[in-house]
Design an enzyme around this catalytic site. Structure first.
Site, PDB file in Angstrom:
ATOM      1  N   GLY A 109       0.829  -1.212   0.000  1.00  0.00           N
ATOM      2  CA  GLY A 109       0.000   0.000   0.000  1.00  0.00           C
ATOM      3  C   GLY A 109       0.859   1.255   0.000  1.00  0.00           C
ATOM      4  O   GLY A 109       0.603   2.210  -0.748  1.00  0.00           O
ATOM      5  N   ARG A 158      10.318  -2.570  -7.810  1.00  0.00           N
ATOM      6  CA  ARG A 158      10.052  -3.888  -7.239  1.00  0.00           C
ATOM      7  C   ARG A 158       8.937  -4.533  -8.065  1.00  0.00           C
ATOM      8  O   ARG A 158       7.927  -3.889  -8.336  1.00  0.00           O
ATOM      9  CB  ARG A 158       9.644  -3.781  -5.752  1.00  0.00           C
ATOM     10  CG  ARG A 158      10.749  -3.195  -4.884  1.00  0.00           C
ATOM     11  CD  ARG A 158      10.397  -3.264  -3.415  1.00  0.00           C
ATOM     12  NE  ARG A 158      10.514  -4.617  -2.886  1.00  0.00           N
ATOM     13  CZ  ARG A 158      10.097  -4.981  -1.667  1.00  0.00           C
ATOM     14  NH1 ARG A 158       9.516  -4.091  -0.880  1.00  0.00           N
ATOM     15  NH2 ARG A 158      10.247  -6.223  -1.239  1.00  0.00           N
ATOM     16  N   CYS A 190       5.103 -10.568   8.791  1.00  0.00           N
ATOM     17  CA  CYS A 190       5.621  -9.374   8.119  1.00  0.00           C
ATOM     18  C   CYS A 190       4.998  -8.117   8.735  1.00  0.00           C
ATOM     19  O   CYS A 190       4.700  -8.083   9.932  1.00  0.00           O
ATOM     20  CB  CYS A 190       5.374  -9.460   6.619  1.00  0.00           C
ATOM     21  SG  CYS A 190       6.277  -8.219   5.663  1.00  0.00           S
ATOM     22  N   SER A 224       1.932  -5.597   7.635  1.00  0.00           N
ATOM     23  CA  SER A 224       0.894  -5.196   6.686  1.00  0.00           C
ATOM     24  C   SER A 224      -0.033  -4.185   7.341  1.00  0.00           C
ATOM     25  O   SER A 224      -0.633  -4.457   8.388  1.00  0.00           O
ATOM     26  CB  SER A 224       0.099  -6.426   6.238  1.00  0.00           C
ATOM     27  OG  SER A 224      -1.199  -6.054   5.841  1.00  0.00           O
ATOM     28  N   ASP A 246       0.488  -8.725  -1.504  1.00  0.00           N
ATOM     29  CA  ASP A 246       1.148  -7.879  -2.510  1.00  0.00           C
ATOM     30  C   ASP A 246       0.438  -7.979  -3.846  1.00  0.00           C
ATOM     31  O   ASP A 246       0.413  -7.017  -4.621  1.00  0.00           O
ATOM     32  CB  ASP A 246       2.623  -8.254  -2.640  1.00  0.00           C
ATOM     33  CG  ASP A 246       3.378  -7.807  -1.405  1.00  0.00           C
ATOM     34  OD1 ASP A 246       3.378  -8.543  -0.408  1.00  0.00           O
ATOM     35  OD2 ASP A 246       3.923  -6.684  -1.435  1.00  0.00           O
ATOM     36  N   ASN A 260       2.334 -12.970  -1.035  1.00  0.00           N
ATOM     37  CA  ASN A 260       2.672 -12.132   0.130  1.00  0.00           C
ATOM     38  C   ASN A 260       4.079 -12.531   0.597  1.00  0.00           C
ATOM     39  O   ASN A 260       4.718 -13.426   0.025  1.00  0.00           O
ATOM     40  CB  ASN A 260       1.620 -12.318   1.236  1.00  0.00           C
ATOM     41  CG  ASN A 260       1.776 -11.305   2.359  1.00  0.00           C
ATOM     42  OD1 ASN A 260       1.881 -10.098   2.102  1.00  0.00           O
ATOM     43  ND2 ASN A 260       1.819 -11.765   3.592  1.00  0.00           N
ATOM     44  N   LYS A 280      -4.875  -4.417  -5.217  1.00  0.00           N
ATOM     45  CA  LYS A 280      -3.818  -5.445  -5.233  1.00  0.00           C
ATOM     46  C   LYS A 280      -4.270  -6.690  -6.006  1.00  0.00           C
ATOM     47  O   LYS A 280      -3.581  -7.704  -6.009  1.00  0.00           O
ATOM     48  CB  LYS A 280      -3.408  -5.799  -3.813  1.00  0.00           C
ATOM     49  CG  LYS A 280      -2.714  -4.628  -3.115  1.00  0.00           C
ATOM     50  CD  LYS A 280      -2.401  -4.959  -1.691  1.00  0.00           C
ATOM     51  CE  LYS A 280      -1.970  -3.731  -0.930  1.00  0.00           C
ATOM     52  NZ  LYS A 280      -2.214  -3.876   0.508  1.00  0.00           N
TER      53      LYS A 280
HETATM   54  C1  RUB Z   1       5.515  -6.469   2.635  1.00  0.00           C
HETATM   55  C2  RUB Z   1       4.457  -7.505   2.643  1.00  0.00           C
HETATM   56  C3  RUB Z   1       3.108  -7.095   3.171  1.00  0.00           C
HETATM   57  C4  RUB Z   1       2.241  -6.648   1.971  1.00  0.00           C
HETATM   58  C5  RUB Z   1       0.939  -6.002   2.411  1.00  0.00           C
HETATM   59  O1  RUB Z   1       6.698  -6.898   2.020  1.00  0.00           O
HETATM   60  O2  RUB Z   1       4.628  -8.619   2.197  1.00  0.00           O
HETATM   61  O3  RUB Z   1       2.470  -8.166   3.808  1.00  0.00           O
HETATM   62  O4  RUB Z   1       2.952  -5.718   1.182  1.00  0.00           O
HETATM   63  O5  RUB Z   1       1.219  -4.846   3.150  1.00  0.00           O
HETATM   64  P1  RUB Z   1       7.968  -5.893   1.934  1.00  0.00           P
HETATM   65  P2  RUB Z   1       0.205  -3.631   3.236  1.00  0.00           P
HETATM   66  O6  RUB Z   1       8.317  -5.518   3.327  1.00  0.00           O
HETATM   67  O7  RUB Z   1       9.018  -6.692   1.255  1.00  0.00           O
HETATM   68  O8  RUB Z   1       7.524  -4.707   1.114  1.00  0.00           O
HETATM   69  O9  RUB Z   1      -1.057  -4.185   3.819  1.00  0.00           O
HETATM   70  O10 RUB Z   1       0.886  -2.650   4.149  1.00  0.00           O
HETATM   71  O11 RUB Z   1       0.010  -3.071   1.854  1.00  0.00           O
END
Ligand code: RUB
Length: 322
Positions: free
Chosen positions: A22, A62, A130, A132, A199, A209, A235
């Site tokens: 995001g 990326r 991670c 998110s 992702d 993800n 996404k």
């Molecule tokens: C981040 C990751 C998150 C998703 C969703 O990977 O895998 O779970 O991007 O995140 P990285 P969000 O740290 O390699 O970018 O919900 O914040 O979009």
């Protein structure tokens, strides 16, 4: 000067100073806005070329999170709709579409929190992987509603995004336990629900993800623990409708180990993996909760795609994504 600013944002995305699907998407939209505001273009054609150039720089950062190309798509569609207009109108279109994307994106995270929190019960133990925004939005919203919850966070090696999550959760006052990634199966029976972000979501409902997500899903499936994915609809990956696979980013081996000390050692460092839809109980989006198999219909509707058509990056059939 202007392209230096875009390069800097691109570099921040590449090096993960800006990370998470995001945040990457909003940074890309903001970069196009900066490019439009600072543009010295003398003609509409020159301005369009500048926007295309900036998009290309951002696209090369990326490859896995489709939120980034979808954000660019959203902004550039606004530009496309000004076809034949003067330079000022074109600039304004890029600026307002970028602002709109960012606003909608932040609202979506909030809405996902509200919708997802309805599925959290008092005394739930939640595991997240991670870092998110969407997953944490659900957890924080449930906690703010007064639900008594506890959270397990994985370290999320090799980049340790679990520490970001732990910090955020502790700041909220949520009881949080950190575990190493490989301890998930050991603890899964203590967990009621797994909540992760995404992702990219493919047309068949597969979830891309952070690396390790699919092993967590497997352990949850085996232990009959619910597995939720929290994601904005931008996404969902349109090209997967026409057979394209989501590219999995492989990052620098030195994130794992100092290679100079291990001459000859081979290292693989994929940053993401694919969780099959069979292991996903539901996907929480800002439009509501959907089963993974509804991904096909969602992508078709969002992108106004008809079977047999080509999907283009800035196709003019693209409806607003959020
Ligand atoms: C981040 C990751 C998150 C998703 C969703 O990977 O895998 O779970 O991007 O995140 P990285 P969000 O740290 O390699 O970018 O919900 O914040 O979009």
């Amino acid at each position: 000067m202007l392209s230096a600013k875009i390069e800097k944002i691109a570099q921040d995305i590449k090096t993960m100073r800006i990370r998470g699907a995001g945040r990457i998407a909003r940074a890309a939209a903001k970069a196009l806005k900066i490019a439009a505001v600072g543009s010295q273009a003398k003609s509409p054609a020159e301005f369009s070329q500048e926007m295309e150039r900036a998009s290309k720089i951002l696209l090369e950062t990326r490859p896995t999170a489709v939120s980034l190309p979808n954000a660019l798509r959203y902004v550039l569609l606004g530009l496309k709709q000004t076809h034949g207009a003067d330079l000022w109108t074109m600039k304004k279109a890029v600026i307002s579409r970028a602002d709109e994307f960012i606003k909608n994106s932040l609202e979506a995270v909030k809405k996902i929190g509200e919708i997802g929190a309805n599925r959290i019960s008092n005394d739930d133990v939640i595991l997240t992987h991670c870092n998110s925004e969407c997953a944490l939005s659900i957890i924080k919203t449930a906690f703010r509603q007064g639900k008594n919850i506890e959270v397990f966070v994985t370290e999320s090696r090799p980049v340790w995004q679990g520490r970001l999550s732990a910090r955020e959760l502790l700041k909220e006052g949520i009881p949080t336990t950190m575990i190493i990634d490989s301890a998930v199966r050991h603890f899964i029976r203590d967990v009621d629900k797994v909540i992760v972000g995404a992702d990219s979501i493919a047309a068949n409902g597969a979830v891309v993800n952070k690396i390790g997500t699919s092993s967590i899903a497997l352990a949850a499936h085996e232990a009959r623990v619910l597995f939720f994915v929290a994601t904005e609809t931008y996404k969902f990956h349109p090209e997967t409708l026409v057979g394209r696979l989501v590219e999995i980013e492989e990052r620098d081996p030195n994130e794992l180990i100092n290679l100079k000390r291990y001459p000859g050692l081979k290292v693989r460092n994929p940053a993401f993996d694919v969780t099959p839809p069979e292991y996903v109980d539901l996907i929480v989006t800002e439009r509501g909760i959907i089963p993974p198999y509804a991904a096909y219909a969602i992508i078709q509707e969002l992108f106004e795609w008809r079977p047999g058509e080509r999907v283009q990056h800035t196709g003019n059939k693209l409806k607003p994504l959020i």
